[in-house]
Design a protein around this motif. Structure first.
Motif, short mmCIF file in Angstrom:
data_model
loop_
_atom_site.label_atom_id
_atom_site.label_comp_id
_atom_site.label_asym_id
_atom_site.label_seq_id
_atom_site.Cartn_x
_atom_site.Cartn_y
_atom_site.Cartn_z
N ALA A 348 0.82 -1.21 0.00
CA ALA A 348 0.00 0.00 0.00
C ALA A 348 0.85 1.26 0.00
CB ALA A 348 -0.93 0.00 1.21
N THR A 349 2.00 1.23 0.68
CA THR A 349 2.84 2.42 0.75
C THR A 349 3.74 2.59 -0.45
OG1 THR A 349 4.58 1.22 1.95
CG2 THR A 349 2.89 2.32 3.27
N GLY A 350 3.78 1.60 -1.32
CA GLY A 350 4.63 1.69 -2.50
C GLY A 350 6.03 1.17 -2.30
N PHE A 351 6.29 0.57 -1.14
CA PHE A 351 7.64 0.03 -0.89
C PHE A 351 7.94 -1.14 -1.83
CE2 PHE A 351 10.56 -2.83 1.39
CZ PHE A 351 11.62 -1.96 1.62
N ILE A 352 6.91 -1.90 -2.16
CA ILE A 352 7.07 -3.03 -3.07
C ILE A 352 6.60 -2.62 -4.46
CG2 ILE A 352 6.36 -5.38 -3.59
CD1 ILE A 352 8.16 -5.22 -1.16
N SER A 353 7.46 -2.85 -5.44
CA SER A 353 7.11 -2.57 -6.84
C SER A 353 7.20 -3.86 -7.64
CB SER A 353 8.07 -1.54 -7.44
OG SER A 353 7.99 -0.31 -6.76
N ILE A 354 6.39 -3.97 -8.66
CA ILE A 354 6.44 -5.11 -9.58
C ILE A 354 7.07 -4.62 -10.87
CG2 ILE A 354 5.11 -6.83 -10.84
CD1 ILE A 354 3.01 -6.70 -8.64
N LEU A 355 8.21 -5.23 -11.23
CA LEU A 355 8.96 -4.78 -12.40
C LEU A 355 9.21 -5.95 -13.35
CD1 LEU A 355 11.71 -2.60 -10.66
CD2 LEU A 355 9.58 -1.81 -11.70
N ASP A 356 9.28 -5.62 -14.63
CA ASP A 356 9.64 -6.59 -15.66
C ASP A 356 11.11 -6.40 -16.02
OD1 ASP A 356 7.11 -7.97 -16.27
OD2 ASP A 356 6.42 -5.97 -16.86
N HIS A 357 11.90 -7.42 -15.76
CA HIS A 357 13.31 -7.38 -16.09
C HIS A 357 13.53 -8.21 -17.35
CE1 HIS A 357 17.63 -8.33 -15.81
NE2 HIS A 357 17.73 -7.22 -15.10
N PRO A 358 14.31 -7.73 -18.31
CA PRO A 358 14.43 -8.43 -19.59
C PRO A 358 15.02 -9.84 -19.49
CG PRO A 358 16.01 -6.62 -19.43
CD PRO A 358 15.04 -6.45 -18.30
N ALA A 359 15.80 -10.11 -18.44
CA ALA A 359 16.40 -11.45 -18.29
C ALA A 359 15.80 -12.23 -17.15
CB ALA A 359 17.91 -11.34 -18.10
N GLN A 366 11.94 -4.67 -3.63
CA GLN A 366 11.80 -3.79 -2.48
C GLN A 366 12.34 -2.40 -2.80
OE1 GLN A 366 14.20 -6.08 0.23
NE2 GLN A 366 15.95 -4.73 -0.01
N GLY A 367 11.72 -1.40 -2.20
CA GLY A 367 12.15 -0.04 -2.43
C GLY A 367 13.07 0.46 -1.33
N LEU A 368 13.19 1.77 -1.25
CA LEU A 368 13.94 2.44 -0.19
C LEU A 368 12.94 3.11 0.75
CD1 LEU A 368 16.78 3.96 -2.39
CD2 LEU A 368 17.00 2.09 -0.74
N PRO A 369 13.39 3.55 1.92
CA PRO A 369 12.43 4.12 2.90
C PRO A 369 11.86 5.47 2.49
CG PRO A 369 14.49 3.44 3.97
CD PRO A 369 14.72 3.40 2.50
N PHE A 370 12.30 6.02 1.38
CA PHE A 370 11.73 7.27 0.89
C PHE A 370 11.30 7.06 -0.56
CE2 PHE A 370 16.26 7.32 0.06
CZ PHE A 370 16.31 7.66 -1.29
N ARG A 371 10.26 7.77 -0.96
CA ARG A 371 9.75 7.65 -2.32
C ARG A 371 9.22 9.00 -2.78
NH1 ARG A 371 9.07 3.29 0.35
NH2 ARG A 371 7.32 4.07 1.56
N PHE A 372 9.23 9.19 -4.08
CA PHE A 372 8.68 10.40 -4.68
C PHE A 372 7.43 10.04 -5.46
CE2 PHE A 372 13.17 11.11 -4.04
CZ PHE A 372 13.20 12.38 -3.47
N ASP A 373 6.44 10.89 -5.41
CA ASP A 373 5.15 10.61 -6.05
C ASP A 373 5.32 10.29 -7.54
OD1 ASP A 373 3.84 11.02 -3.71
OD2 ASP A 373 3.21 13.08 -4.16
N ASN A 374 4.66 9.19 -7.94
CA ASN A 374 4.59 8.83 -9.35
C ASN A 374 5.96 8.72 -10.01
OD1 ASN A 374 1.71 8.87 -9.30
ND2 ASN A 374 1.77 11.11 -9.47
N ARG A 375 6.92 8.20 -9.26
CA ARG A 375 8.27 7.98 -9.81
C ARG A 375 8.60 6.49 -9.69
NH1 ARG A 375 10.61 13.02 -11.72
NH2 ARG A 375 9.54 14.65 -10.56
N PRO A 376 8.01 5.65 -10.52
CA PRO A 376 8.27 4.22 -10.39
C PRO A 376 9.72 3.90 -10.73
CG PRO A 376 7.08 4.69 -12.41
CD PRO A 376 7.11 5.98 -11.62
N PRO A 377 10.31 2.91 -10.05
CA PRO A 377 11.68 2.53 -10.34
C PRO A 377 11.78 1.81 -11.68
CG PRO A 377 10.72 0.99 -8.78
CD PRO A 377 9.71 2.09 -8.98
N THR A 378 12.99 1.76 -12.20
CA THR A 378 13.25 1.01 -13.43
C THR A 378 14.15 -0.17 -13.09
OG1 THR A 378 15.12 2.46 -13.94
CG2 THR A 378 12.99 3.01 -14.91
#
Length: 418
Positions: A348-359, A366-378
């Motif tokens: 719910a807090t966005g700490f966990i992201s679901i990503l597609d890795h090419p390999a 898992q994320g970091l303890p800080f996040r910026f709005d609408n900035r999904p990781p790559t």
């Protein structure tokens, strides 16, 4: 706001590091908006990618190393989100012009290699300054310059021991215990990233770059400075006591319903002890002569454990923790890896992201303890994924120069292992 630049937008960092502390520092800088270029090569691969031909199968999705295991390692892929990968052999004479060109275009250089390693690569601070006078170098070493241990090599567990943390953990049986996850690495990473930010702020005000030497042993020691103060004041040595503390009782993990299931409970105040007894539907226990104050509960901690586990042992750990939290008693379920993986709060807090890795495929990260709005990781990059782009657009090499490096093997792009 998604349209606002991130704090380190416009900053470019060259990361020459391996394993956890250096890569995590680079990852933090990337999450703050920096462009982080990670330099590695098959001959000097980040050891969290694993062996070139594969090793511990637990590192890989479905326990399958695949054709290029170094692109599928969960260890590497969780700590290198958002970076560019430059496949370049730093020891090859033919790459020197490219390296020098890169340094001129980078604000920060991050390294967690052993003391003296950058110098042997011709990338000591004086070499970097000659190429870019305002460069900031973060060098993450074990003990720092000066003294008889300046050149000491180390990894997380050995640095914990050197910093005296291992002497603080244990169960009173005289056997020191390591913490398990090697705290020194993420602590060093957080300290290192903060030091880089301060150096960038200083440079913006003065125009001056600087070398930051981060002794990872020291970054860990400030977490328990009271121990050193007590030793200096009256010679008192803090002995390992497991989960117990002189400031609270109970203060431990207690068995709950199910195999190897536990709940952590602490009572620092008498009101919390009283509330715990009420939640257990045994209010009279608060006045039991064995447990009527902190001193007696400390003395009779074994009996106290039996009383508490008679209650927790027949209940779900989450239900126990939720009940005690409502009553004002510090408590939490002891989470397993699966519990954390499926934790709805982290999702719910966005700490966990679901990503597609090419390999590696589609997975949670898992994320970091800080996040910026609408900035999904790559996702983390494949080995050499950005080699051609970085050499052309950052180092500004010609197509002929890039082709020569690739053909000689001094530079590499994604492909089959060699």
């Amino acid at each position: 706001m998604p349209d606002r630049p991130l704090p380190l937008s416009g900053v470019r960092a060259l990361e020459i590091s391996t394993a956890w502390a250096g890569p995590m520092a680079g990852r933090i800088l990337a999450d703050l908006g920096a462009e982080v270029i990670k330099v590695e090569h098959l001959d000097a691969i980040d050891n969290w990618r694993g062996a070139v031909t594969g090793d511990d199968r637990n590192r890989y999705p479905d326990f399958q190393p695949g054709l290029r295991p170094y692109d599928r390692s969960a260890w590497f892929n969780t700590q290198n989100l958002g970076k560019r990968s430059l496949g370049l052999d730093l020891k090859a004479p033919s790459t020197r012009p490219a390296i020098e060109a890169l340094v001129r275009q980078c604000d920060v250089v991050v390294s967690n290699f052993a003391a003296g390693a950058l110098g042997r690569l011709g990338l000591a601070y004086e070499n970097l300054v000659a190429l870019r006078p305002d460069v900031i170098l973060l060098e993450m070493v074990v003990t720092g310059e000066g003294g008889p241990m300046s050149d000491m090599r180390g990894v997380g567990p050995t640095m914990e021991a050197l910093a005296s943390m291992t002497g603080l953990t244990g169960y009173g049986d005289g056997i020191p215990q390591r913490t398990g996850p090697a705290y020194v690495d993420p602590i060093g990473a957080l300290n290192g990233a903060m030091a880089v930010m301060l150096a960038l702020y200083h440079r913006r005000r003065t125009g001056e770059g600087q070398r930051i030497e981060l002794a990872q042993r020291e970054s860990l020691m400030h977490w328990y400075g009271e121990r050193f103060l007590a030793q200096a004041e009256d010679g008192r040595e803090t002995a390992p006591t497991g989960n117990r503390t002189p400031r609270a009782a109970p203060h431990d993990a207690y068995r709950t319903l199910g195999e190897d299931q536990w709940v952590a409970i602490a009572a620092f105040e008498e009101a919390q002890w009283t509330a715990l007894c009420a939640a257990m539907e045994r209010p009279a226990l608060a006045q039991d002569p064995r447990f009527q104050d902190l001193e007696t509960r400390q003395k009779n901690h074994a009996a106290l454990r039996l009383e508490i586990e008679a209650w927790t042992g027949t209940r779900d750990k989450r239900a126990v923790a939720e009940l005690l939290q409502r009553e004002g008693v510090p408590a939490a379920p002891v989470s397993s890896g699966r519990d954390v993986h499926d934790d709805p709060q982290l999702a719910a807090t966005g700490f966990i992201s679901i990503l597609d890795h090419p390999a590696a495929g589609r997975h949670r990260y898992q994320g970091l303890p800080f996040r910026f709005d609408n900035r999904p990781p790559t996702p983390a990059p494949l080995l050499g994924q950005d080699t051609r782009h970085v050499l052309a657009e950052v180092a500004r090499l010609s197509d002929r120069e890039i082709a020569a490096l690739l053909e000689s093997g001094a530079a590499l792009e994604p492909g089959e292992p060699t």
